[in-house]
Design a protein around this motif. Structure first.
Motif, mmCIF file in Angstrom:
data_model
loop_
_atom_site.group_PDB
_atom_site.id
_atom_site.type_symbol
_atom_site.label_atom_id
_atom_site.label_comp_id
_atom_site.label_asym_id
_atom_site.label_seq_id
_atom_site.Cartn_x
_atom_site.Cartn_y
_atom_site.Cartn_z
ATOM 1 N N LEU A 45 -0.718 7.991 -5.343
ATOM 2 C CA LEU A 45 0.161 7.915 -4.203
ATOM 3 C C LEU A 45 1.127 7.014 -4.351
ATOM 4 N N PRO A 46 2.292 7.536 -3.650
ATOM 5 C CA PRO A 46 3.569 6.489 -3.590
ATOM 6 C C PRO A 46 3.255 5.433 -2.704
ATOM 7 N N GLY A 47 3.680 4.518 -3.260
ATOM 8 C CA GLY A 47 3.614 3.294 -2.329
ATOM 9 C C GLY A 47 4.195 1.804 -3.052
ATOM 10 N N ASN A 48 4.007 0.954 -2.379
ATOM 11 C CA ASN A 48 4.273 -0.466 -2.842
ATOM 12 C C ASN A 48 3.083 -1.308 -3.180
ATOM 13 N N TYR A 49 2.533 -1.014 -4.291
ATOM 14 C CA TYR A 49 1.324 -1.770 -4.602
ATOM 15 C C TYR A 49 1.049 -1.540 -6.046
ATOM 16 N N PRO A 50 0.102 -2.212 -6.947
ATOM 17 C CA PRO A 50 0.092 -1.636 -8.388
ATOM 18 C C PRO A 50 -0.553 -0.570 -8.519
ATOM 19 N N ASP A 51 -0.219 0.159 -9.615
ATOM 20 C CA ASP A 51 -0.533 1.476 -10.203
ATOM 21 C C ASP A 51 -0.258 2.519 -9.106
ATOM 22 N N CYS A 52 1.000 2.307 -8.773
ATOM 23 C CA CYS A 52 1.395 3.495 -7.801
ATOM 24 C C CYS A 52 2.704 4.215 -8.122
ATOM 25 N N GLY A 65 0.802 -1.259 0.167
ATOM 26 C CA GLY A 65 0.165 -0.168 -0.070
ATOM 27 C C GLY A 65 0.629 1.318 0.277
ATOM 28 N N ALA A 66 0.109 2.480 0.392
ATOM 29 C CA ALA A 66 0.829 3.450 0.421
ATOM 30 C C ALA A 66 2.007 3.989 1.197
ATOM 31 N N PHE A 67 3.221 4.721 1.000
ATOM 32 C CA PHE A 67 3.988 4.733 1.825
ATOM 33 C C PHE A 67 3.611 6.096 2.859
ATOM 34 N N VAL A 68 4.241 6.223 3.962
ATOM 35 C CA VAL A 68 3.589 6.941 4.950
ATOM 36 C C VAL A 68 4.700 7.607 5.743
ATOM 37 N N GLY A 69 4.443 8.702 6.605
ATOM 38 C CA GLY A 69 5.559 9.497 7.183
ATOM 39 C C GLY A 69 5.716 10.961 6.662
ATOM 40 N N GLY A 70 5.985 11.724 7.584
ATOM 41 C CA GLY A 70 5.955 13.290 7.045
ATOM 42 C C GLY A 70 4.745 13.600 6.224
ATOM 43 N N ASP A 71 4.937 14.200 4.798
ATOM 44 C CA ASP A 71 4.026 14.758 4.116
ATOM 45 C C ASP A 71 3.161 13.604 3.627
ATOM 46 N N LEU A 72 3.975 12.384 3.379
ATOM 47 C CA LEU A 72 3.240 11.313 2.629
ATOM 48 C C LEU A 72 2.145 10.544 3.523
ATOM 49 N N LEU A 73 2.371 10.852 5.071
ATOM 50 C CA LEU A 73 1.358 10.338 5.826
ATOM 51 C C LEU A 73 0.066 11.012 5.875
#
Length: 515
Positions: A503-510, A482-490
């Protein structure tokens, strides 16, 4: 010479600690039970599960377990709260979250002592867990106007499922930020520990008008409602791979925000290295909280020609590790003991790891070090079944879970290699991890090796942490979905941005950001 007889630090008994909870939040705590919070009220419901403190087996209130149907009703009620809260202006949200943080800070010592009794954290680490929550969320409050510009809350509440090891700095931290972003939140209390600490924190937040729901139950019963209910806007999970895989399966076919932080075997490679004094200090600190954390380092991969010097640094460090009862002192008014760790989360986990260690040795692994319970600091006659001294196994057999999986306890494995290819193979054995480190005198070489390690974060001659604030966080392989988090990304993960945003992350279509 006989060691001094230890006693419990004055005023820190479980009875005294729990009584303070009843006095501080009588709406949430009964004389011997804890309430769930949902439908905008404190509910005396559920089936109370028996619970014992891992510290010494003292009976403590267990989670009031709800059924799946009750959890679904709680989700619907959280959705109603969400529709009201999402229209609350940012300035008011900032003020209410800040007021909740002030209240958490005022109750900091009580929250920390609950962490000691419920999940076995030594005092200094328990205080740090509360402080990181408060300080971290204050940063988001200060940055929220910039972070939320042009963004809107989700269409439904954020559902939180997290492990027991960091109730404040991971779970409560996330919930407060999610409310700051304009979302109602519903969270499952970790079944293995943290009930009273989280309930007190939730009670203090609710008093400031924050839309927080907190429910207890078995994952198998509650997950369908917390993951698949149509009212949910986002699923946030922190835990092991088995539970994470079930959550991921539950999300299949749903177009739903999610971030699933899962375990991985974080490895520390040692290659063409010579600063053994520094490494010895880092090894000692690596036993913080018995390595019961997602960024612990239980695997060392060492160049064969350096093994003798590595062991000369490693063994004194592990022998210096201090463990025992987190409240055991010589005199009642003495300061809290300085410990690296206390008990594991329960006696079943301690037995599991002891059996795995024995099995690895029986299968051909070499027992480099096994601590003794006699080295621990304990009260006379106290129950110690949840404690496990540190251990280290050289060359664990490939058939052992210690070879390829995170032990989540004070058991290290050491693998010897001859080539860089072998180094990478041994460091990547769990198909993805959250952090990794390489100790190497030449930074260019370390970075070249690290680029091939399947880890989200890399430390060169130092450990890496989960991080937060300006630093985002994620994983590779089976350590994250899923989405990456922390700082602005959270903030981005729990809000809606422009149409078509990826969204930036580790899943398809990202959009995959570099680690």
């Amino acid at each position: 010479m006989q060691p001094p007889q230890l006693t419990l630090k004055a005023g820190t008994s479980w009875a005294a600690t729990y009584e303070r909870c009843v006095q501080s939040a009588p709406e949430a705590f009964g004389p011997d039970y804890v309430r769930n919070r949902w439908a905008d009220a404190w509910q005396h419901d559920g089936r109370a599960a028996p619970a014992l403190s891992p510290v010494d087996g003292t009976p403590i209130p267990g989670p009031p377990l709800l059924s799946g149907a009750e959890a679904a009703e709680a989700v619907r009620a959280a959705h109603q709260l969400h529709q009201q809260w999402r229209r609350t202006p940012l300035r008011e949200r900032q003020a209410r979250v800040s007021a909740a943080l002030d209240s958490l800070e005022a109750h900091r010592d009580l929250l920390a002592r609950l962490l000691v009794w419920e999940i076995g954290k030594p005092w200094k680490q328990a205080c740090a867990d509360v402080d990181r929550c408060v300080d971290g969320v204050r940063w988001y409050v200060a940055e929220s106007e910039r972070q939320l510009a042009g963004r809107a809350p989700l269409d439904g509440p954020v559902s939180n499922i997290a492990s027991w090891n960091y109730p404040m700095s991971v779970l409560m931290h996330a919930m407060l930020i999610q409310t700051l972003a304009g979302n109602a939140v519903i969270a499952k209390v970790p079944t293995d520990g943290g009930l009273s600490c989280l309930t007190l924190a939730a009670a203090l937040a609710v008093r400031e008008g924050l839309p927080v729901s907190l429910i207890s139950g078995r994952g198998s019963a509650l997950s369908p409602a917390l993951v698949r209910s149509p009212e949910i806007g986002c699923v946030a999970f922190v835990g092991g791979r088995a539970a994470g895989a079930r959550v991921a399966a539950g999300l299949a076919g749903l177009d739903r925000r999610h971030f699933l932080e899962q375990e991985g075997l974080n490895s520390w490679g040692v290659w063409e290295y010579s600063d053994w004094t520094l490494l010895s200090e880092q090894i000692r600190r690596s036993f913080d909280y018995a390595k019961q954390r997602c960024t612990a380092y239980p695997r060392f991969v060492v160049q064969r020609s350096l093994l003798d010097r590595f062991l000369a640094a490693y063994l004194p460090a592990v022998r210096d590790v201090r463990f025992g009862h987190p409240l055991a002192v010589e005199l009642p008014d003495d300061p809290y003991p300085e410990l690296d760790f206390g008990p594991l989360i329960n006696d079943a986990k301690a037995k599991e790891l002891a059996d795995l260690t024995d099995g690895a040795v029986a299968g051909g692994g070499l027992p480099l070090y096994r601590g003794s319970m006699a080295d621990g600091l304990f009260l006379p006659g106290q129950q110690t079944s949840a404690y496990l001294p540190p251990a280290a196994i050289l060359s664990p057999p490939n058939s052992s879970p210690l070879f390829h999986a995170e032990p989540f306890g004070p058991v290290d494995t050491i693998v010897v290699v001859d080539t860089e290819a072998e180094l990478l193979s041994a460091m990547n054995v769990s198909n993805g991890s959250l952090v990794a480190s390489v100790s190497c005198d030449d930074e260019t070489t370390a970075l070249r090796i690290g680029a091939e390690v399947r880890s989200f974060k890399l430390g060169v001659n130092k450990p890496r942490s989960r991080g937060d604030r300006e630093e985002y966080f994620g994983g590779q392989g089976n350590s994250w979905r899923g989405a990456f988090v922390g700082g602005d990304l959270l903030m981005r993960a729990v809000t809606r941005g422009p149409a078509g945003e990826r969204l930036p992350g580790n899943y398809p279509d990202c959009t995959l950001l570099p680690g």
